[in-house]
Design an enzyme around this catalytic site. Structure first.
Site, PDB file in Angstrom:
ATOM      1  N   PHE A  21       0.817  -1.288  -0.205  1.00 42.04           N
ATOM      2  CA  PHE A  21      -0.009   0.070  -0.166  1.00 42.04           C
ATOM      3  C   PHE A  21       0.891   1.217  -0.045  1.00 42.04           C
ATOM      4  O   PHE A  21       1.679   1.332   0.767  1.00 42.04           O
ATOM      5  CB  PHE A  21      -0.858   0.176   1.247  1.00 42.04           C
ATOM      6  CG  PHE A  21      -1.897   1.336   1.150  1.00 42.04           C
ATOM      7  CD1 PHE A  21      -3.152   1.189   0.472  1.00 42.04           C
ATOM      8  CD2 PHE A  21      -1.435   2.604   1.795  1.00 42.04           C
ATOM      9  CE1 PHE A  21      -3.959   2.413   0.749  1.00 42.04           C
ATOM     10  CE2 PHE A  21      -2.178   3.418   1.757  1.00 42.04           C
ATOM     11  CZ  PHE A  21      -3.547   3.632   0.976  1.00 42.04           C
ATOM     12  N   ASP A  34       9.311   2.821   1.794  1.00 46.38           N
ATOM     13  CA  ASP A  34       8.134   3.693   2.188  1.00 46.38           C
ATOM     14  C   ASP A  34       8.048   3.387   3.587  1.00 46.38           C
ATOM     15  O   ASP A  34       7.438   2.377   4.000  1.00 46.38           O
ATOM     16  CB  ASP A  34       6.941   3.065   1.287  1.00 46.38           C
ATOM     17  CG  ASP A  34       5.662   3.962   1.727  1.00 46.38           C
ATOM     18  OD1 ASP A  34       5.706   4.690   2.729  1.00 46.38           O
ATOM     19  OD2 ASP A  34       4.641   4.040   0.849  1.00 46.38           O
ATOM     20  N   LYS A  42       2.592  10.267   8.075  1.00 45.63           N
ATOM     21  CA  LYS A  42       1.858  10.058   9.220  1.00 45.63           C
ATOM     22  C   LYS A  42       2.342  10.805  10.614  1.00 45.63           C
ATOM     23  O   LYS A  42       2.137  11.809  10.800  1.00 45.63           O
ATOM     24  CB  LYS A  42       1.621   8.450   9.248  1.00 45.63           C
ATOM     25  CG  LYS A  42       0.777   8.075   8.060  1.00 45.63           C
ATOM     26  CD  LYS A  42       0.059   6.610   8.398  1.00 45.63           C
ATOM     27  CE  LYS A  42      -0.825   6.550   7.439  1.00 45.63           C
ATOM     28  NZ  LYS A  42      -0.694   5.464   6.284  1.00 45.63           N
TER      29      LYS A  42
HETATM   30  C1  LIG Z   1      -0.863   5.794   4.674  1.00 47.34           C
HETATM   31  C2  LIG Z   1       0.385   5.112   4.067  1.00 47.34           C
HETATM   32  C3  LIG Z   1       0.234   6.063   2.813  1.00 47.34           C
HETATM   33  C4  LIG Z   1      -0.325   7.006   2.022  1.00 47.34           C
HETATM   34  O1  LIG Z   1      -0.486   8.226   2.948  1.00 47.34           O
HETATM   35  P1  LIG Z   1      -1.757   9.229   2.924  1.00 47.34           P
HETATM   36  O2  LIG Z   1      -1.163  10.254   3.831  1.00 47.34           O
HETATM   37  O3  LIG Z   1      -2.939   8.754   3.373  1.00 47.34           O
HETATM   38  O4  LIG Z   1      -1.637   9.789   1.677  1.00 47.34           O
HETATM   39  C5  LIG Z   1       1.388   5.516   1.766  1.00 47.34           C
HETATM   40  N1  LIG Z   1       2.218   4.628   2.279  1.00 47.34           N
HETATM   41  C6  LIG Z   1       2.049   3.614   3.325  1.00 47.34           C
HETATM   42  C7  LIG Z   1       3.114   2.811   3.638  1.00 47.34           C
HETATM   43  C8  LIG Z   1       0.963   4.119   4.170  1.00 47.34           C
HETATM   44  O5  LIG Z   1       0.654   3.283   5.367  1.00 47.34           O
END
Ligand SMILES: *Cc1c(COP(=O)(O)O)cnc(C)c1O
Length: 388
Positions: free
Chosen positions: A125, A211, A240
């Site tokens: 994701f 990521d 986040k």
């Molecule tokens: C939440 C998340 C995203 C996307 O972040 P947003 O602030 O919702 O765009 C991307 N990568 C990972 C691993 C995530 O958990």
């Protein structure tokens, strides 16, 4: 005409009045222990006094400054971030969401390598914008109806190092990976997989994008989850938790990558605004001074230990997994009744991951009694599911 809100998420049946530390209160005054933290955003706790203070300072001095006219808050942030970034990262830039950080990471990889291929993994994701969605596969519904997405992407199997020689090649600009897949089910990468991914990227000349939007900033017991693997990224994406609750994301790159990026290669109106920089600076100092990663490691181990003990032999439980304060309880059934039971009967907020996992993303400042209440609540609600 009555204006209504276009919801993306199913309502949880809870109206929030306020939040502080590890707790959220609803409009009726009921207090909940928060192991959801807005998908992990409030990892430093709600309204951490140092974050509130920093934002207040910004409100009292400056809210808006164009990206080319930064004030002292820029140096302040760089200084606070320096001890936290992996050694080879010499440049950092701010954006506004995780998906945007991923977009920029992919753009940088294409620009720097002159190649177009992007390799991503099953269960991944990376966000919901067109580019990030093109490398997301945790849930087919996320992509449904939006194709064609960006060309040149290729999916490979997560935790299958033997597939990487074939998946990554001469045309690969980047491989993008989460060290622990969050949304996809709290699935940690194996050390063999991460090491082989690094080796194959070096061999093929592609950039490794890690990521850490969910795993980063102390949650897994290290500042960055990739540290558990001894594998360094070429591009690091974070988001986040990094603003202590303020909406902001980040991309970090080594000097040799930054040198290949000409002026104007990207842009963002809100990226690097004074409020965001003040928030990241304050959050970074809190992380160091309050030994946040160490606390996450200790409390996570304790939480997991109690959970494993209480759930041992439970038929509905496949396994308890994760690192630090990123924990998943994988079930043989859908987790929705467990989440409902937690919220309604135990006053605990948690979230789902994948289709069978109860995911816990509590803040690092849990007290001992919170750890116990959380573990017991989850165990009770899970055991109830199997009628035990
Ligand atoms: C939440 C998340 C995203 C996307 O972040 P947003 O602030 O919702 O765009 C991307 N990568 C990972 C691993 C995530 O958990």
């Amino acid at each position: 005409m009555v204006l209504r809100y276009l919801h993306f998420y199913a309502p949880r049946g809870l109206r929030v009045a306020r939040a502080q530390g590890q707790y959220i209160w609803d409009l009726e005054g009921r207090r909940y222990l928060d192991a959801h933290t807005g998908h992990g955003v409030a990892f430093l706790g709600h309204r951490h006094p140092r974050i509130v203070e920093a934002l207040r300072e910004a409100l009292d001095t400056v809210m808006v400054a164009p990206p080319g006219m930064a004030g002292p808050w820029l140096e302040e942030m760089l200084e606070a971030l320096t001890p936290l970034l992996p050694g080879r990262m010499e440049y950092v830039t701010l954006l506004n969401s995780g998906a945007e950080a991923v977009e920029l990471a992919l753009k940088i990889a294409r620009r720097v390598t002159g190649r177009r291929g992007i390799v991503y993994f099953t269960g991944s994701f990376h966000g919901r914008t067109m580019g990030a969605l093109s490398v997301t596969s945790s849930n087919p519904l996320y992509r449904k109806g939006y194709e064609p997405l960006i060309p040149g992407t290729r999916r490979a199997r997560f935790n299958h190092p033997e597939d990487l020689d074939k998946a990554i090649g001469e045309d690969t600009a980047a491989a993008i990976v989460e060290p622990i897949q969050g949304e996809g089910g709290v699935n940690p990468a194996t050390p063999e997989f991460m090491k082989e991914l690094r080796r194959r990227c070096d061999e093929a000349g592609c950039l490794l994008v890690v990521d850490e939007v969910q795993t980063g900033f102390g949650r897994t017991g290290r500042v960055w989850a990739h540290e558990h693997y001894g594998v360094e990224p070429d591009i690091l994406a974070a988001g986040k938790a990094i603003g202590g609750g303020f909406p902001v994301s980040m991309v970090a790159v080594p000097g040799w990558v930054a040198e290949k990026l000409p002026p104007g290669f990207h842009g963002s109106t809100y990226g690097g605004n004074p409020m965001a920089m003040k928030a990241v600076a304050a959050a970074s100092r809190v992380l160091v001074e309050e030994r946040v990663p160490e606390q996450a490691a200790e409390k996570g181990a304790r939480l997991r230990g109690i959970l494993e003990e209480m759930l041992e032999g439970a038929r509905v439980v496949r396994r308890v997994k994760g690192m630090g304060l990123m924990i998943g309880v994988e079930l043989r059934l859908r987790p929705d009744p467990v989440l409902r039971c937690l919220q309604e009967e135990k006053a605990i907020l948690a979230l789902k991951a994948g289709s069978t996992v109860v995911r816990l993303l509590p803040p690092y400042l849990l007290a001992g009694k919170d750890v116990e209440a959380l573990a017991r609540g989850v165990a009770d609600c899970v055991l109830r599911l199997q009628g035990g």
